[in-house]
Scaffold this active site. Structure first.
Site, PDB file in Angstrom:
ATOM      1  N   ALA A 112      -3.813   8.578  34.681  1.00  0.00           N
ATOM      2  CA  ALA A 112      -3.456   8.028  33.374  1.00  0.00           C
ATOM      3  C   ALA A 112      -1.958   8.039  33.109  1.00  0.00           C
ATOM      4  O   ALA A 112      -1.451   7.209  32.354  1.00  0.00           O
ATOM      5  CB  ALA A 112      -4.187   8.795  32.277  1.00  0.00           C
ATOM      6  N   ASP A 151      -6.396   4.988  41.337  1.00  0.00           N
ATOM      7  CA  ASP A 151      -6.585   5.013  39.887  1.00  0.00           C
ATOM      8  C   ASP A 151      -5.391   4.353  39.209  1.00  0.00           C
ATOM      9  O   ASP A 151      -4.448   5.017  38.787  1.00  0.00           O
ATOM     10  CB  ASP A 151      -6.758   6.461  39.416  1.00  0.00           C
ATOM     11  CG  ASP A 151      -7.085   6.563  37.934  1.00  0.00           C
ATOM     12  OD1 ASP A 151      -7.195   5.515  37.273  1.00  0.00           O
ATOM     13  OD2 ASP A 151      -7.224   7.695  37.429  1.00  0.00           O
ATOM     14  N   TRP A 152      -5.445   3.033  39.102  1.00  0.00           N
ATOM     15  CA  TRP A 152      -4.406   2.255  38.423  1.00  0.00           C
ATOM     16  C   TRP A 152      -4.867   2.015  36.994  1.00  0.00           C
ATOM     17  O   TRP A 152      -5.799   1.269  36.743  1.00  0.00           O
ATOM     18  CB  TRP A 152      -4.188   0.943  39.164  1.00  0.00           C
ATOM     19  CG  TRP A 152      -3.185   0.002  38.553  1.00  0.00           C
ATOM     20  CD1 TRP A 152      -2.447   0.174  37.411  1.00  0.00           C
ATOM     21  CD2 TRP A 152      -2.807  -1.286  39.064  1.00  0.00           C
ATOM     22  NE1 TRP A 152      -1.650  -0.914  37.175  1.00  0.00           N
ATOM     23  CE2 TRP A 152      -1.837  -1.828  38.177  1.00  0.00           C
ATOM     24  CE3 TRP A 152      -3.193  -2.037  40.182  1.00  0.00           C
ATOM     25  CZ2 TRP A 152      -1.267  -3.081  38.382  1.00  0.00           C
ATOM     26  CZ3 TRP A 152      -2.617  -3.293  40.377  1.00  0.00           C
ATOM     27  CH2 TRP A 152      -1.663  -3.799  39.495  1.00  0.00           C
ATOM     28  N   GLU A 153      -4.169   2.646  36.030  1.00  0.00           N
ATOM     29  CA  GLU A 153      -4.526   2.508  34.619  1.00  0.00           C
ATOM     30  C   GLU A 153      -3.383   1.828  33.861  1.00  0.00           C
ATOM     31  O   GLU A 153      -2.470   2.484  33.400  1.00  0.00           O
ATOM     32  CB  GLU A 153      -4.844   3.874  34.020  1.00  0.00           C
ATOM     33  CG  GLU A 153      -6.028   4.573  34.712  1.00  0.00           C
ATOM     34  CD  GLU A 153      -6.432   5.872  34.031  1.00  0.00           C
ATOM     35  OE1 GLU A 153      -6.201   6.021  32.802  1.00  0.00           O
ATOM     36  OE2 GLU A 153      -6.978   6.740  34.718  1.00  0.00           O
ATOM     37  N   PHE A 154      -3.518   0.523  33.689  1.00  0.00           N
ATOM     38  CA  PHE A 154      -4.476  -0.447  34.183  1.00  0.00           C
ATOM     39  C   PHE A 154      -3.714  -1.719  34.491  1.00  0.00           C
ATOM     40  O   PHE A 154      -2.649  -1.958  33.910  1.00  0.00           O
ATOM     41  CB  PHE A 154      -5.549  -0.763  33.129  1.00  0.00           C
ATOM     42  CG  PHE A 154      -6.468   0.375  32.805  1.00  0.00           C
ATOM     43  CD1 PHE A 154      -7.497   0.727  33.671  1.00  0.00           C
ATOM     44  CD2 PHE A 154      -6.292   1.109  31.645  1.00  0.00           C
ATOM     45  CE1 PHE A 154      -8.362   1.776  33.372  1.00  0.00           C
ATOM     46  CE2 PHE A 154      -7.148   2.167  31.341  1.00  0.00           C
ATOM     47  CZ  PHE A 154      -8.179   2.508  32.211  1.00  0.00           C
TER      48      PHE A 154
END
Length: 385
Positions: A112, A151-154
């Site tokens: 995140a 986990d690429w947010e976003f």
């Protein structure tokens, strides 16, 4: 509780029908493996080392997080002079390799607080993309991981979603090439993604690259939580199964992934081992949707499940199972907390299995009670023949 039990029985019947309908309406081939994911993310925490995880409850464990260097596009761990990070990574993987049977581990990249703009550039630039991909494979192999999680947010635009699709394609190709040249088993490749397949609440409407996901990822970890946050001016279920007033719910989100074309067996449902708290505007108005004046206890209102249990006990809080949202909350005085407990988790796990999803995961290790009350409830996933 009686009404909630009726809800659970009703859900069982409805979900079986929905699962059959979803299965018959999709032509996307399912993965050949029948293994179901029972995962958990671990965050670096000296008070909760990897050895504290009850591995009897999980099939895959994720190390969160590592990040690329904004100038070289390589993972920092590949260039780290200090031995601190290397020791942490090695300790993590060795802890689970010595288990019987060994537990697969995945290196999770991003999170995140990661640099979304940097990921957007890496995904769009062929040179940066190749450097990044090769670095992730190198680090995963060096430290003994079994896979890589992204986990690429976003992604914020349609172009960035398209670039993500190309990144996943090139990543899978590089993993296949590495396997061919070394004869090692291929690394797993997964991604942590938004609760829904498309973004419709803010910004440009965009959709994940479903075709690339189906072809190149082993599965997606759908973050079916944080649906209501500390910025809301009314209380809400942070990971509620239903919402009659909107599409912001666990059920709506997961069905959007299925309707979008992702094979159900590639969808892994996320569940939080924490709750969200608010300070009520009026302690006498304490239902779902009650006005609040800001976050309650915890950082930005976040409370680990064991903290919620302690609060409920110490304050004599009233615990309410809400059948409209399929969630649980508690309140005492002006403090209101929405969370998942063993019962709601057992309902969700039954839901995921009825839909023939790929499994479930928890965020995060160390947030449950010392006897793993919530995580143990996930045994509601029945053995499959």
């Amino acid at each position: 509780m009686a009404n909630f039990l009726k809800l659970k029985q009703f859900l069982t019947l409805v979900l079986i029908l929905l699962a059959l309908a979803a299965k018959s309406s999709k032509s996307t081939p399912s993965p050949s493996s029948t293994t179901r994911v029972k995962g958990i993310y671990w965050i670096e925490n000296p008070l909760f080392p990897p050895s504290s995880i009850d591995t009897s409850l999980f099939t895959h464990i994720f190390y969160a997080f590592v990040s690329p260097n904004k100038f070289t596009y390589k993972l920092e761990e590949e260039e780290e002079d200090s031995t601190t990070v290397a020791t942490s990574l090695t300790t993590f993987t060795n802890t689970f390799k010595t288990k019987t049977p060994p537990i697969p581990t995945l290196l999770s990249i991003g999170g995140a607080t990661s640099n979304s703009t940097l990921f957007a550039f890496i995904a769009s630039d062929p040179t940066a993309r190749a450097t990044f991909i090769n670095s992730t494979i190198q680090v995963a192999r060096t430290f003994g991981f079994d896979g890589i999680d992204f986990d690429w947010e976003f992604p914020t635009t349609t172009k960035e979603m398209n670039d993500l699709g190309e990144l996943l394609f090139q990543w899978r190709r590089a993993i296949s090439d590495e396997t061919a040249s070394t004869s090692r088993p291929p690394l797993l490749l997964t991604a942590a993604v938004y609760f829904a397949v498309n973004f419709f609440l803010s910004g440009e409407r965009r959709m994940y690259p479903v075709d690339s996901i189906n072809k190149n990822l082993d599965w997606v970890n759908v973050m079916s939580y944080d649906l209501r946050g500390s910025g809301s001016n009314v209380t809400g279920a942070p990971s509620g199964m239903f919402d009659s007033k909107s599409n912001v719910s666990v059920v709506s989100g997961l069905f959007s992934w299925i309707r979008g074309g992702v094979a159900p067996e590639k969808i892994v449902m996320g569940m939080p081992l924490y709750g969200k708290s608010w300070k009520l505007q009026d302690p006498n108005v304490h239902g779902i949707g009650a006005p609040n004046v800001g976050p309650g206890p915890g950082v930005d209102g976040g409370m680990a499940y064991f903290q919620v249990v302690d609060f409920n006990k110490q304050m004599g809080a009233k615990v309410v199972y809400d059948k409209e949202t399929g969630s649980v909350y508690s309140y005492s005085g002006s403090t209101w907390i929405g969370y998942d407990d063993p019962f709601t988790v057992s309902v969700k796990v039954g839901f995921a299995q009825a839909l023939k999803l790929g499994g479930y995961f928890f965020w995060a290790a160390g947030y449950d009670t010392s006897d793993w009350k919530v995580s143990t409830a996930s045994k509601a996933w029945r053995p499959e023949s």
